[in-house]
Design an enzyme around this catalytic site. Structure first.
Site, PDB file in Angstrom:
ATOM      1  N   HIS A   1       0.815  -1.232   0.000  1.00 43.95           N
ATOM      2  CA  HIS A   1       0.000   0.000   0.000  1.00 43.95           C
ATOM      3  C   HIS A   1       0.848   1.281   0.000  1.00 43.95           C
ATOM      4  O   HIS A   1       0.319   2.364  -0.246  1.00 43.95           O
ATOM      5  CB  HIS A   1      -0.896   0.065   1.243  1.00 43.95           C
ATOM      6  CG  HIS A   1      -1.913  -1.034   1.306  1.00 43.95           C
ATOM      7  ND1 HIS A   1      -2.837  -1.246   0.311  1.00 43.95           N
ATOM      8  CD2 HIS A   1      -2.157  -1.981   2.252  1.00 43.95           C
ATOM      9  CE1 HIS A   1      -3.602  -2.285   0.646  1.00 43.95           C
ATOM     10  NE2 HIS A   1      -3.207  -2.752   1.808  1.00 43.95           N
TER      11      HIS A   1
ATOM     12  N   ASP B   1      -2.776 -10.881  -1.984  1.00 47.71           N
ATOM     13  CA  ASP B   1      -3.342 -10.306  -0.754  1.00 47.71           C
ATOM     14  C   ASP B   1      -4.788  -9.880  -1.048  1.00 47.71           C
ATOM     15  O   ASP B   1      -5.131  -9.581  -2.187  1.00 47.71           O
ATOM     16  CB  ASP B   1      -2.502  -9.077  -0.368  1.00 47.71           C
ATOM     17  CG  ASP B   1      -2.885  -8.483   0.975  1.00 47.71           C
ATOM     18  OD1 ASP B   1      -2.163  -8.720   1.952  1.00 47.71           O
ATOM     19  OD2 ASP B   1      -3.916  -7.775   1.047  1.00 47.71           O
TER      20      ASP B   1
ATOM     21  N   HIS C   1      -6.255  -7.241  -0.188  1.00 43.58           N
ATOM     22  CA  HIS C   1      -6.385  -5.791  -0.398  1.00 43.58           C
ATOM     23  C   HIS C   1      -5.708  -5.377  -1.703  1.00 43.58           C
ATOM     24  O   HIS C   1      -4.751  -6.020  -2.137  1.00 43.58           O
ATOM     25  CB  HIS C   1      -5.744  -5.022   0.773  1.00 43.58           C
ATOM     26  CG  HIS C   1      -6.382  -5.326   2.088  1.00 43.58           C
ATOM     27  ND1 HIS C   1      -5.903  -6.302   2.933  1.00 43.58           N
ATOM     28  CD2 HIS C   1      -7.466  -4.785   2.700  1.00 43.58           C
ATOM     29  CE1 HIS C   1      -6.666  -6.358   4.011  1.00 43.58           C
ATOM     30  NE2 HIS C   1      -7.629  -5.450   3.897  1.00 43.58           N
TER      31      HIS C   1
ATOM     32  N   ASP D   1      -4.370 -12.650   3.891  1.00 44.13           N
ATOM     33  CA  ASP D   1      -5.685 -12.220   4.381  1.00 44.13           C
ATOM     34  C   ASP D   1      -6.772 -12.565   3.366  1.00 44.13           C
ATOM     35  O   ASP D   1      -7.958 -12.384   3.617  1.00 44.13           O
ATOM     36  CB  ASP D   1      -5.692 -10.718   4.722  1.00 44.13           C
ATOM     37  CG  ASP D   1      -4.930  -9.886   3.717  1.00 44.13           C
ATOM     38  OD1 ASP D   1      -4.703 -10.362   2.583  1.00 44.13           O
ATOM     39  OD2 ASP D   1      -4.556  -8.740   4.053  1.00 44.13           O
TER      40      ASP D   1
ATOM     41  N   TYR E   1      -3.994 -12.080   8.917  1.00 47.32           N
ATOM     42  CA  TYR E   1      -4.215 -11.727  10.328  1.00 47.32           C
ATOM     43  C   TYR E   1      -4.808 -12.838  11.163  1.00 47.32           C
ATOM     44  O   TYR E   1      -4.900 -12.736  12.381  1.00 47.32           O
ATOM     45  CB  TYR E   1      -5.088 -10.457  10.398  1.00 47.32           C
ATOM     46  CG  TYR E   1      -4.448  -9.386   9.556  1.00 47.32           C
ATOM     47  CD1 TYR E   1      -3.324  -8.701  10.031  1.00 47.32           C
ATOM     48  CD2 TYR E   1      -4.854  -9.143   8.249  1.00 47.32           C
ATOM     49  CE1 TYR E   1      -2.661  -7.776   9.237  1.00 47.32           C
ATOM     50  CE2 TYR E   1      -4.199  -8.221   7.444  1.00 47.32           C
ATOM     51  CZ  TYR E   1      -3.107  -7.552   7.944  1.00 47.32           C
ATOM     52  OH  TYR E   1      -2.438  -6.652   7.154  1.00 47.32           O
TER      53      TYR E   1
HETATM   54  C1  TWS Z   1      -5.471  -4.511   6.590  1.00 49.97           C
HETATM   55  C2  TWS Z   1      -5.228  -1.812   6.098  1.00 49.97           C
HETATM   56  C3  TWS Z   1     -11.397  -2.892   8.553  1.00 49.97           C
HETATM   57  C4  TWS Z   1     -11.767  -2.910   7.204  1.00 49.97           C
HETATM   58  C5  TWS Z   1     -10.866  -2.477   6.238  1.00 49.97           C
HETATM   59  C6  TWS Z   1      -9.491  -3.934  11.973  1.00 49.97           C
HETATM   60  C7  TWS Z   1     -10.012  -2.648  11.409  1.00 49.97           C
HETATM   61  C8  TWS Z   1      -9.431  -2.362  10.065  1.00 49.97           C
HETATM   62  C9  TWS Z   1      -8.169  -1.901   9.784  1.00 49.97           C
HETATM   63  C10 TWS Z   1      -6.892  -1.194   7.792  1.00 49.97           C
HETATM   64  C11 TWS Z   1      -6.102  -2.225   7.068  1.00 49.97           C
HETATM   65  C12 TWS Z   1      -6.228  -3.586   7.318  1.00 49.97           C
HETATM   66  C13 TWS Z   1      -4.608  -4.072   5.603  1.00 49.97           C
HETATM   67  C14 TWS Z   1      -4.476  -2.734   5.355  1.00 49.97           C
HETATM   68  C15 TWS Z   1      -3.842  -5.066   4.794  1.00 49.97           C
HETATM   69  C16 TWS Z   1      -9.216  -2.056   7.884  1.00 49.97           C
HETATM   70  C17 TWS Z   1     -10.111  -2.485   8.854  1.00 49.97           C
HETATM   71  C18 TWS Z   1      -9.612  -2.032   6.551  1.00 49.97           C
HETATM   72  N1  TWS Z   1      -8.043  -1.705   8.474  1.00 49.97           N
HETATM   73  N2  TWS Z   1      -3.379  -4.756   3.610  1.00 49.97           N
HETATM   74  O1  TWS Z   1     -10.411  -4.951  11.936  1.00 49.97           O
HETATM   75  O2  TWS Z   1      -3.671  -6.187   5.128  1.00 49.97           O
HETATM   76  O3  TWS Z   1      -2.803  -5.681   2.814  1.00 49.97           O
HETATM   77 ZN    ZN Z   2      -4.074  -7.168   2.963  1.00 53.65          ZN
END
Ligand code: TWS
Ligand code: ZN
Length: 629
Positions: free
Chosen positions: A137, A174, A176, A267, A307
């Site tokens: 990111h 991933d 995201h 994830d 996670y």
């Molecule tokens: C993972 C940024 C919920 C929905 C979307 C925890 C709350 C939360 C944190 C930020 C986040 C999480 C990644 C990046 C990642 C959220 C949450 C985003 N974030 N990127 O439950 O793994 O690869």
């Molecule tokens: Zn991710």
């Protein structure tokens, strides 16, 4: 050919953590690395790998992707107290800093480059780096989503420089979207970036428009950015495999990469609280196996997210086990991708069709989109019609305020635009060919739609209004040709070249609209050569459903079939019939032919005489031709 698998890990990368309370960040914990490493030991995979030490990435290497100003900001966090760390973290989205973050981020970059060097030098064939913080990111001047330096993007730039590589494939599995990687290589055809991600029509973090399938790359990089947006949670083994079979692998084999970098986040695996997906650890073995058939097996997997500690560590083990060339595990589940997955896959394939031979002779894109008031009626439309959600309110406001500052202030007017703008936008961006939108105020939304068309750069829009809809338009410049089909005689208005009123009274007994469509509307429309058509159906319409469908049907020969139909009064039968016609079903049956009424025939004759000078396709006699020219 080289053999062997490198594993790069150092427990120093577990030496930073979140120091304060923040539910947004408390999932990114040191145990992610520890549990993965422990599991590799437990399965006796670790001892089968070549252990390569980590190093720090140098400033020069970090600056292959990041600005020196940003590097200085990150560097400065080393000596900060908690309050200062909180302040810096707050400047970014979903990021926390700890005094050891900078050191670990440098190690994460260095570990990734050590892996690239091990593979490129032939010391090993492939390998994995277990690193924290993740990278995909982070951007030139910003940390984002737990990512500080973009490990994989730096590695790609480094491999290009140091080894003169011309084609690198980055696979980001991933859950995201690695928007940071996308931004770095958007215009770069030497790096093919593939990412699938939880998207939910832009409702999922990082909530970016550019995560959708139509972000194909820019300039010389067009075709080298592949986004597969997942619009539902619960995607599983068969959905992931389908995306590999039908999107990534055909394109990757055509691309012929010299090196593969995997942004290896887990994830996207089952049990992960962020992804909410269903892919089992075995799935990652299969994904790895497919990628190993490319680039002479030169594959570097670099940890990103993940996670759910158990799911994460099992999936890491499956990846490493496959890199070590163990037999593949059986993959579970019914092997059938879900409808939503297939829809995304079809959309990416259609978007990339111009750039890849393997996709060239393939699937037509979705032809027709509909945005209707009552979502419960969606099942009444043909299944090939894509039913749209209304546009995100903020996006709509931004779009509207750019063109009409007054309109934004009126809630009711704004609401009436939602469907129309959503569909028009899709048509203008060529995501669909045509569409239907219900709107509570057809006059407001059509007036705005026309503005939007010209703002987008269209030259000529044919607007056919059926019924009573008042449009406030300037019709002198020829950018709009307005045809009004109405019941009442409009005495005050006389026809002009670009503003034509056709008084038409439909005869309940006889379907005689052919006379008007063939004898007048089509010849004028063909003479005008529009690049988009808008058909507006208002109240007190003088045409029945069949007449409107016929009109829609025959006009598809113009403007590459780009038609937007705006319907004011919710009337599912009409929407249904128009949707059918737009998606390619022939016009409805009109029964036996009946000639038009005297009144209607005279009206057409009057208009033809009046306008055949201007619209020459109206001519159908030698006399017309001689006297008209
Ligand atoms: C993972 C940024 C919920 C929905 C979307 C925890 C709350 C939360 C944190 C930020 C986040 C999480 C990644 C990046 C990642 C959220 C949450 C985003 N974030 N990127 O439950 O793994 O690869
Ligand atoms: Zn991710």
């Amino acid at each position: 050919m080289a053999s062997g698998t490198a594993l790069i890990y150092d427990d120093e990368m577990t030496s930073y953590k979140l120091l304060w309370d923040n539910p947004e960040c408390d999932i990114e914990v040191p145990e992610r690395l520890l549990s993965s490493y422990e599991q590799l030991k437990r399965y006796h995979l670790l001892e089968r790998c070549v252990h390569v030490p980590v190093r720090e990435g140098t400033e020069e290497e970090i600056m292959l992707v990041h600005s020196s100003e940003y590097l200085e900001v990150v560097k400065s966090t080393q000596t900060m107290n908690e309050e200062e760390l909180r302040r810096v973290s707050g400047n970014y989205d979903a990021v926390y800093f700890h005094p050891n973050t900078y050191r670990c981020a440098k190690l994460a970059v260095g570990a990734t480059l050590q892996l690239v060097d091990s593979v490129m030098s032939g010391k090993v064939c492939n390998g994995m780096a277990l690193v924290r913080p993740p990278g995909h990111h982070s951007q030139r001047t910003a940390a984002n989503g737990f990512c500080v330096f973009n490990n994989v993007a730096i590695a790609a730039q480094y491999a290009k420089r140091r080894y003169g590589l011309q084609r690198i494939l980055i696979v980001d599995w991933d859950v995201h979207h690695g928007q940071g990687i996308q931004y770095v290589f958007e215009e770069d055809p030497s790096v093919l970036y593939y990412s699938w991600h939880r998207y939910e029509r832009q409702q999922f973090w990082p909530l970016l428009r550019e995560s959708d399938y139509d972000a194909v790359g820019q300039g010389k990089g067009k075709g080298f950015n592949l986004n597969v947006p997942w619009n539902k949670v619960g995607m599983g083994n068969s959905d992931y495999l389908a995306a590999f079979f039908h999107v990534l692998l055909p394109v990757a084999f055509e691309f012929v990469p010299e090196l593969i970098l995997v942004s290896s986040g887990y994830d996207s695996g089952i049990g992960d609280p962020e992804g909410q997906m269903n892919a089992t650890p075995e799935c990652f073995a299969h994904l790895t196996h497919f990628l190993m058939q490319l680039a002479n097996g030169r594959l570097c997997a670099v940890l990103e997210g993940g996670y759910h500690l158990k799911s994460l560590s099992e999936s890491v083990c499956m990846t490493v086990k496959t890199l070590l060339r163990d037999p593949l595990p059986q993959i579970s589940g019914e092997m059938a991708p879900c409808l939503s997955a297939v829809e995304s896959i079809q959309n990416v394939r259609a978007a990339h069709k111009p750039y890849w031979k393997c996709l060239m002779y393939e699937v037509p894109p979705v032809k027709t989109a509909a945005a209707i008031v009552s979502k419960a009626d969606a099942h009444l439309l043909p299944i090939s019609v894509q039913v749209e959600m209304e546009m995100n309110a903020q996006e709509l406001k931004t779009l509207v305020s750019a063109l009409d500052a007054e309109l934004v202030k009126e809630e009711r007017a704004l609401l009436s635009l939602q469907n129309v703008v959503a569909i028009l936008d899709k048509i203008l961006k060529k995501k669909v060919c045509n569409g239907i939108a219900e709107s509570s105020l057809a006059s407001v939304s059509t007036t705005f739609a026309l503005k939007h068309c010209f703002d987008f750069g269209l030259q000529r829009v044919l607007c056919i209004v059926v019924g009573d809809v008042d449009l406030e338009l300037d019709l002198d410049d020829g950018k709009i040709l307005l045809m009004n089909i109405c019941q009442k005689q409009q005495t005050e208005k006389t026809n002009s070249k670009y503003h034509i009123s056709l008084n038409w009274r439909e005869d309940a007994e006889r379907n005689n609209f052919f006379c008007a469509v063939l004898g007048f509307i089509l010849p004028v429309a063909y003479s005008y050569q529009p690049d988009l058509m808008i058909i507006v159906i208002g109240p007190n319409r003088s045409l029945g459903i069949n007449g409107i469908s016929l009109l829609t049907c025959l006009l598809q020969g113009l403007a590459e079939s780009r038609i937007l139909v705006v319907i004011q009064d919710t009337e599912i039968k009409l929407v249904q019939s128009v949707a059918k016609t737009l998606s390619g079903v022939p016009a409805p049956d009109f029964g036996a032919y009946a000639p038009a009424s005297q009144e209607n025939v005279l009206e057409i004759k009057r208009l033809r005489n009046q306008l055949q000078q201007e619209w020459k396709m109206l001519r159908c006699s030698v006399r017309d031709w001689i006297f008209g020219s």
